[in-house]
Design a protein around this motif. Sequence first.
Motif, mmCIF file in Angstrom:
data_model
loop_
_atom_site.group_PDB
_atom_site.id
_atom_site.type_symbol
_atom_site.label_atom_id
_atom_site.label_comp_id
_atom_site.label_asym_id
_atom_site.label_seq_id
_atom_site.Cartn_x
_atom_site.Cartn_y
_atom_site.Cartn_z
ATOM 1 N N ILE A 173 0.835 -1.211 0.000
ATOM 2 C CA ILE A 173 0.000 0.000 0.000
ATOM 3 C C ILE A 173 0.862 1.251 0.000
ATOM 4 C CG2 ILE A 173 -1.662 1.328 1.361
ATOM 5 C CD1 ILE A 173 -2.820 -1.379 2.304
ATOM 6 N N ALA A 174 1.932 1.228 0.813
ATOM 7 C CA ALA A 174 2.822 2.385 0.894
ATOM 8 C C ALA A 174 3.551 2.623 -0.429
ATOM 9 C CB ALA A 174 3.833 2.185 2.027
ATOM 10 N N ILE A 175 4.001 1.551 -1.069
ATOM 11 C CA ILE A 175 4.709 1.677 -2.347
ATOM 12 C C ILE A 175 3.775 2.241 -3.418
ATOM 13 C CG2 ILE A 175 5.717 0.344 -4.238
ATOM 14 C CD1 ILE A 175 7.012 -1.449 -2.111
ATOM 15 N N LYS A 176 2.576 1.693 -3.503
ATOM 16 C CA LYS A 176 1.619 2.215 -4.481
ATOM 17 C C LYS A 176 1.285 3.675 -4.184
ATOM 18 C CE LYS A 176 -0.631 -2.068 -5.983
ATOM 19 N NZ LYS A 176 -1.908 -2.792 -6.143
ATOM 20 N N GLY A 177 1.215 4.005 -2.900
ATOM 21 C CA GLY A 177 0.934 5.380 -2.519
ATOM 22 C C GLY A 177 2.005 6.355 -2.988
ATOM 23 N N TYR A 178 3.253 5.885 -3.031
ATOM 24 C CA TYR A 178 4.351 6.731 -3.527
ATOM 25 C C TYR A 178 4.096 7.145 -4.971
ATOM 26 C CZ TYR A 178 8.975 7.719 -5.531
ATOM 27 O OH TYR A 178 10.029 8.271 -6.218
ATOM 28 N N TYR A 179 3.662 6.195 -5.795
ATOM 29 C CA TYR A 179 3.422 6.507 -7.206
ATOM 30 C C TYR A 179 2.148 7.324 -7.393
ATOM 31 C CZ TYR A 179 7.134 3.162 -7.883
ATOM 32 O OH TYR A 179 8.352 2.528 -7.823
ATOM 33 N N THR A 180 1.153 7.102 -6.526
ATOM 34 C CA THR A 180 -0.054 7.921 -6.575
ATOM 35 C C THR A 180 0.280 9.374 -6.255
ATOM 36 O OG1 THR A 180 -1.409 6.041 -5.864
ATOM 37 C CG2 THR A 180 -2.369 8.227 -5.633
ATOM 38 N N LYS A 181 1.117 9.564 -5.249
ATOM 39 C CA LYS A 181 1.467 10.923 -4.812
ATOM 40 C C LYS A 181 2.343 11.639 -5.827
ATOM 41 C CE LYS A 181 3.592 13.446 -0.952
ATOM 42 N NZ LYS A 181 4.243 13.318 0.380
ATOM 43 N N THR A 182 3.337 10.942 -6.370
ATOM 44 C CA THR A 182 4.262 11.602 -7.300
ATOM 45 C C THR A 182 3.693 11.680 -8.710
ATOM 46 O OG1 THR A 182 5.399 9.488 -7.707
ATOM 47 C CG2 THR A 182 6.289 10.906 -5.984
ATOM 48 N N GLY A 183 2.842 10.712 -9.069
ATOM 49 C CA GLY A 183 2.131 10.767 -10.336
ATOM 50 C C GLY A 183 3.019 10.889 -11.557
ATOM 51 N N ARG A 184 2.483 11.546 -12.557
ATOM 52 C CA ARG A 184 3.188 11.724 -13.830
ATOM 53 C C ARG A 184 4.472 12.541 -13.659
ATOM 54 N NH1 ARG A 184 -0.726 13.613 -16.197
ATOM 55 N NH2 ARG A 184 -1.444 11.735 -17.270
ATOM 56 N N ASN A 185 4.453 13.494 -12.740
ATOM 57 C CA ASN A 185 5.611 14.386 -12.584
ATOM 58 C C ASN A 185 6.888 13.639 -12.227
ATOM 59 O OD1 ASN A 185 4.080 16.640 -13.189
ATOM 60 N ND2 ASN A 185 3.621 17.105 -11.053
ATOM 61 N N LYS A 187 0.559 4.991 -14.239
ATOM 62 C CA LYS A 187 -0.524 4.276 -13.567
ATOM 63 C C LYS A 187 -0.323 2.759 -13.670
ATOM 64 C CE LYS A 187 -4.015 7.893 -14.176
ATOM 65 N NZ LYS A 187 -5.323 8.247 -14.758
ATOM 66 N N LEU A 188 0.255 2.308 -14.775
ATOM 67 C CA LEU A 188 0.553 0.887 -14.922
ATOM 68 C C LEU A 188 1.630 0.462 -13.925
ATOM 69 C CD1 LEU A 188 0.606 0.554 -18.827
ATOM 70 C CD2 LEU A 188 -1.267 0.052 -17.249
ATOM 71 N N VAL A 189 2.609 1.350 -13.699
ATOM 72 C CA VAL A 189 3.648 1.067 -12.709
ATOM 73 C C VAL A 189 3.033 0.992 -11.315
ATOM 74 C CG1 VAL A 189 5.746 1.937 -11.601
ATOM 75 C CG2 VAL A 189 5.481 2.107 -14.093
ATOM 76 N N GLU A 190 2.174 1.936 -11.005
ATOM 77 C CA GLU A 190 1.529 1.961 -9.690
ATOM 78 C C GLU A 190 0.732 0.682 -9.439
ATOM 79 O OE1 GLU A 190 -1.765 4.738 -7.396
ATOM 80 O OE2 GLU A 190 -1.911 4.383 -9.545
ATOM 81 N N SER A 191 -0.084 0.293 -10.398
ATOM 82 C CA SER A 191 -0.951 -0.879 -10.209
ATOM 83 C C SER A 191 -0.214 -2.196 -10.411
ATOM 84 C CB SER A 191 -2.139 -0.809 -11.170
ATOM 85 O OG SER A 191 -1.704 -0.846 -12.524
ATOM 86 N N GLY A 192 1.007 -2.134 -10.961
ATOM 87 C CA GLY A 192 1.739 -3.355 -11.283
ATOM 88 C C GLY A 192 2.453 -4.011 -10.116
ATOM 89 N N TRP A 193 2.471 -3.357 -8.959
ATOM 90 C CA TRP A 193 3.151 -3.934 -7.798
ATOM 91 C C TRP A 193 2.321 -5.044 -7.157
ATOM 92 C CZ3 TRP A 193 8.054 -3.428 -6.451
ATOM 93 C CH2 TRP A 193 8.772 -2.331 -6.938
ATOM 94 N N ASN A 194 3.001 -6.120 -6.772
ATOM 95 C CA ASN A 194 2.346 -7.254 -6.115
ATOM 96 C C ASN A 194 3.253 -7.819 -5.025
ATOM 97 O OD1 ASN A 194 -0.142 -7.871 -7.913
ATOM 98 N ND2 ASN A 194 1.527 -7.637 -9.384
ATOM 99 N N VAL A 195 2.644 -8.469 -4.050
ATOM 100 C CA VAL A 195 3.413 -9.194 -3.044
ATOM 101 C C VAL A 195 3.824 -10.529 -3.655
ATOM 102 C CG1 VAL A 195 3.381 -10.307 -0.788
ATOM 103 C CG2 VAL A 195 2.237 -8.099 -1.103
ATOM 104 N N GLY A 196 5.114 -10.811 -3.609
ATOM 105 C CA GLY A 196 5.625 -12.061 -4.150
ATOM 106 C C GLY A 196 5.910 -13.065 -3.050
ATOM 107 N N ASN A 197 7.087 -13.643 -3.090
ATOM 108 C CA ASN A 197 7.451 -14.685 -2.132
ATOM 109 C C ASN A 197 7.670 -14.114 -0.725
ATOM 110 O OD1 ASN A 197 8.220 -17.400 -1.433
ATOM 111 N ND2 ASN A 197 10.333 -16.661 -1.333
ATOM 112 N N VAL A 198 7.090 -14.774 0.267
ATOM 113 C CA VAL A 198 7.267 -14.385 1.671
ATOM 114 C C VAL A 198 7.730 -15.601 2.446
ATOM 115 C CG1 VAL A 198 6.188 -13.482 3.754
ATOM 116 C CG2 VAL A 198 5.477 -12.617 1.523
ATOM 117 N N THR A 199 8.820 -15.443 3.210
ATOM 118 C CA THR A 199 9.320 -16.505 4.079
ATOM 119 C C THR A 199 9.280 -16.003 5.523
ATOM 120 O OG1 THR A 199 11.652 -15.819 4.082
ATOM 121 C CG2 THR A 199 10.903 -17.152 2.211
ATOM 122 N N SER A 200 9.882 -16.734 6.416
ATOM 123 C CA SER A 200 9.924 -16.305 7.808
ATOM 124 C C SER A 200 10.984 -15.228 8.042
ATOM 125 C CB SER A 200 10.197 -17.497 8.734
ATOM 126 O OG SER A 200 11.470 -18.070 8.437
#
Length: 206
Positions: free
Chosen positions: A50-62, A83-96
Amino acid sequence: MWTSSKIGASAIGIKINVSGLDSLKTDIIQSMSPETRKNALKIGAESALIAIKGYYTKTGRNNWLNLSLPTHGAGRRLTDWWKLVESGWNVGNVTSQTATLSNSSTGFAHKVTGGVITAKRKKYLTIPIHPTAHGVRARDYSQSIAPLFAAKGILARTEDDGTITPIYALKKSVNQKPWPTALPPEQAYVDAFLDSAVDHILSTLQ
Protein backbone atom coordinates in the motif's frame (compact mmCIF):
# COMPACT_ATOMS: atom_id res chain seq x y z
CA MET A 1 17.75 -4.33 4.97
CA TRP A 2 16.27 -4.16 1.51
CA THR A 3 17.58 -4.84 -1.96
CA SER A 4 16.20 -4.28 -5.44
CA SER A 5 17.04 -6.50 -8.37
CA LYS A 6 15.74 -7.76 -11.68
CA ILE A 7 13.55 -10.84 -11.57
CA GLY A 8 14.01 -12.47 -14.95
CA ALA A 9 14.27 -10.14 -17.94
CA SER A 10 11.29 -7.87 -17.40
CA ALA A 11 10.42 -7.63 -13.69
CA ILE A 12 11.93 -5.77 -10.76
CA GLY A 13 11.72 -6.85 -7.14
CA ILE A 14 12.23 -5.30 -3.72
CA LYS A 15 13.29 -7.81 -1.07
CA ILE A 16 12.90 -6.78 2.57
CA ASN A 17 14.99 -8.76 5.06
CA VAL A 18 13.99 -8.30 8.69
CA SER A 19 17.50 -9.07 9.93
CA GLY A 20 18.79 -5.70 8.77
CA LEU A 21 16.04 -3.43 10.07
CA ASP A 22 15.09 -1.64 13.32
CA SER A 23 16.59 -3.74 16.12
CA LEU A 24 13.74 -3.53 18.66
CA LYS A 25 11.01 -4.42 16.20
CA THR A 26 13.04 -7.11 14.49
CA ASP A 27 13.86 -8.62 17.89
CA ILE A 28 10.13 -8.98 18.49
CA ILE A 29 9.66 -10.61 15.09
CA GLN A 30 12.68 -12.90 15.47
CA SER A 31 11.50 -14.12 18.88
CA MET A 32 8.46 -15.75 17.29
CA SER A 33 8.12 -19.17 15.71
CA PRO A 34 8.83 -19.48 11.96
CA GLU A 35 5.11 -19.83 11.20
CA THR A 36 4.19 -16.74 13.22
CA ARG A 37 7.05 -14.76 11.62
CA LYS A 38 5.90 -15.73 8.13
CA ASN A 39 2.31 -14.71 8.84
CA ALA A 40 3.51 -11.42 10.31
CA LEU A 41 5.69 -10.73 7.30
CA LYS A 42 2.75 -11.39 4.98
CA ILE A 43 0.76 -8.75 6.86
CA GLY A 44 3.74 -6.41 6.76
CA ALA A 45 4.22 -6.97 3.04
CA GLU A 46 0.61 -5.99 2.34
CA SER A 47 1.13 -2.73 4.23
CA ALA A 48 4.39 -2.12 2.38
CA LEU A 49 2.53 -2.70 -0.88
CA ILE A 50 0.00 0.00 0.00
CA ALA A 51 2.82 2.38 0.89
CA ILE A 52 4.71 1.68 -2.35
CA LYS A 53 1.62 2.21 -4.48
CA GLY A 54 0.93 5.38 -2.52
CA TYR A 55 4.35 6.73 -3.53
CA TYR A 56 3.42 6.51 -7.21
CA THR A 57 -0.05 7.92 -6.57
CA LYS A 58 1.47 10.92 -4.81
CA THR A 59 4.26 11.60 -7.30
CA GLY A 60 2.13 10.77 -10.34
CA ARG A 61 3.19 11.72 -13.83
CA ASN A 62 5.61 14.39 -12.58
CA ASN A 63 7.91 11.68 -11.23
CA TRP A 64 8.72 10.62 -14.79
CA LEU A 65 8.99 13.96 -16.56
CA ASN A 66 12.18 15.01 -18.31
CA LEU A 67 11.31 18.31 -19.96
CA SER A 68 14.67 18.44 -21.73
CA LEU A 69 13.58 15.66 -24.08
CA PRO A 70 12.34 16.61 -27.58
CA THR A 71 9.13 14.61 -27.07
CA HIS A 72 7.70 17.33 -24.83
CA GLY A 73 5.59 19.94 -26.58
CA ALA A 74 2.46 20.43 -28.65
CA GLY A 75 0.96 17.18 -29.89
CA ARG A 76 2.33 14.98 -27.11
CA ARG A 77 -0.09 12.20 -26.17
CA LEU A 78 -0.42 11.28 -22.49
CA THR A 79 0.03 7.53 -22.04
CA ASP A 80 -0.54 7.35 -18.26
CA TRP A 81 2.24 4.75 -18.12
CA TRP A 82 2.88 5.71 -14.51
CA LYS A 83 -0.52 4.28 -13.57
CA LEU A 84 0.55 0.89 -14.92
CA VAL A 85 3.65 1.07 -12.71
CA GLU A 86 1.53 1.96 -9.69
CA SER A 87 -0.95 -0.88 -10.21
CA GLY A 88 1.74 -3.36 -11.28
CA TRP A 89 3.15 -3.93 -7.80
CA ASN A 90 2.35 -7.25 -6.12
CA VAL A 91 3.41 -9.19 -3.04
CA GLY A 92 5.62 -12.06 -4.15
CA ASN A 93 7.45 -14.69 -2.13
CA VAL A 94 7.27 -14.39 1.67
CA THR A 95 9.32 -16.50 4.08
CA SER A 96 9.92 -16.30 7.81
CA GLN A 97 12.82 -13.89 7.14
CA THR A 98 12.09 -12.00 3.91
CA ALA A 99 9.28 -10.55 1.85
CA THR A 100 9.53 -9.71 -1.83
CA LEU A 101 7.40 -7.22 -3.74
CA SER A 102 7.63 -7.26 -7.52
CA ASN A 103 6.56 -5.32 -10.59
CA SER A 104 6.58 -6.55 -14.18
CA SER A 105 5.14 -3.46 -15.88
CA THR A 106 6.54 -3.03 -19.38
CA GLY A 107 9.73 -0.98 -19.35
CA PHE A 108 9.80 -0.46 -15.59
CA ALA A 109 12.71 -2.79 -14.78
CA HIS A 110 14.89 -0.89 -17.25
CA LYS A 111 13.89 2.43 -15.67
CA VAL A 112 15.19 1.09 -12.34
CA THR A 113 18.43 -0.49 -13.53
CA GLY A 114 19.25 1.46 -16.68
CA GLY A 115 21.65 -0.02 -19.19
CA VAL A 116 22.02 -0.67 -22.89
CA ILE A 117 19.10 -1.47 -25.18
CA THR A 118 20.15 -3.04 -28.48
CA ALA A 119 18.08 -3.55 -31.62
CA LYS A 120 17.29 -7.26 -31.98
CA ARG A 121 14.45 -8.09 -34.34
CA LYS A 122 15.17 -5.09 -36.57
CA LYS A 123 18.31 -3.29 -37.62
CA TYR A 124 17.55 -0.12 -35.68
CA LEU A 125 15.71 1.08 -32.61
CA THR A 126 13.21 3.84 -33.36
CA ILE A 127 13.66 6.56 -30.72
CA PRO A 128 10.89 9.19 -30.56
CA ILE A 129 12.25 12.70 -31.09
CA HIS A 130 9.00 14.57 -31.70
CA PRO A 131 6.07 15.16 -29.29
CA THR A 132 3.58 13.37 -31.57
CA ALA A 133 5.73 10.22 -31.46
CA HIS A 134 5.57 9.85 -27.69
CA GLY A 135 4.09 6.46 -26.81
CA VAL A 136 3.52 5.56 -30.48
CA ARG A 137 5.33 2.80 -32.37
CA ALA A 138 6.87 3.90 -35.65
CA ARG A 139 4.74 1.53 -37.71
CA ASP A 140 1.54 2.72 -36.03
CA TYR A 141 2.60 6.32 -36.53
CA SER A 142 3.16 5.80 -40.24
CA GLN A 143 -0.19 4.07 -40.64
CA SER A 144 -2.43 6.27 -38.51
CA ILE A 145 -0.80 9.70 -38.14
CA ALA A 146 1.43 10.44 -41.13
CA PRO A 147 3.50 8.35 -43.57
CA LEU A 148 7.16 8.12 -42.60
CA PHE A 149 10.20 7.73 -44.78
CA ALA A 150 13.77 6.87 -43.89
CA ALA A 151 16.47 9.48 -44.25
CA LYS A 152 19.98 9.52 -42.83
CA GLY A 153 19.60 8.27 -39.26
CA ILE A 154 15.93 9.27 -38.93
CA LEU A 155 12.36 8.48 -39.85
CA ALA A 156 10.65 11.66 -41.01
CA ARG A 157 7.36 12.95 -42.35
CA THR A 158 6.67 15.52 -45.04
CA GLU A 159 4.54 18.51 -44.03
CA ASP A 160 1.89 20.17 -46.20
CA ASP A 161 4.32 22.97 -47.09
CA GLY A 162 6.93 20.48 -48.23
CA THR A 163 9.22 20.76 -45.22
CA ILE A 164 10.56 17.64 -43.53
CA THR A 165 10.06 16.92 -39.83
CA PRO A 166 12.19 14.27 -38.08
CA ILE A 167 9.95 12.02 -35.96
CA TYR A 168 12.19 9.13 -34.87
CA ALA A 169 15.94 8.69 -34.57
CA LEU A 170 17.32 5.39 -35.81
CA LYS A 171 19.84 3.90 -33.39
CA LYS A 172 21.48 0.48 -33.18
CA SER A 173 21.59 0.84 -29.40
CA VAL A 174 21.03 3.35 -26.60
CA ASN A 175 22.53 3.49 -23.12
CA GLN A 176 20.13 4.88 -20.55
CA LYS A 177 20.89 5.84 -16.97
CA PRO A 178 18.78 4.49 -14.09
CA TRP A 179 15.86 6.77 -13.26
CA PRO A 180 16.77 8.19 -9.82
CA THR A 181 13.22 8.20 -8.42
CA ALA A 182 11.94 5.02 -10.10
CA LEU A 183 11.72 3.29 -6.71
CA PRO A 184 10.29 4.86 -3.56
CA PRO A 185 12.64 5.78 -0.70
CA GLU A 186 13.21 2.87 1.67
CA GLN A 187 11.55 4.60 4.59
CA ALA A 188 8.38 5.03 2.54
CA TYR A 189 7.52 1.35 2.90
CA VAL A 190 9.84 -0.22 5.51
CA ASP A 191 8.16 1.56 8.43
CA ALA A 192 4.75 0.37 7.24
CA PHE A 193 6.13 -3.14 6.83
CA LEU A 194 7.61 -3.34 10.34
CA ASP A 195 4.73 -1.62 12.13
CA SER A 196 2.12 -3.93 10.63
CA ALA A 197 4.21 -7.07 11.21
CA VAL A 198 4.80 -6.19 14.87
CA ASP A 199 1.14 -5.12 15.40
CA HIS A 200 0.05 -8.51 14.09
CA ILE A 201 2.40 -10.34 16.44
CA LEU A 202 1.28 -8.29 19.44
CA SER A 203 -2.36 -8.96 18.58
CA THR A 204 -1.71 -12.71 18.73
CA LEU A 205 -0.22 -12.38 22.22
CA GLN A 206 -3.20 -10.62 23.76
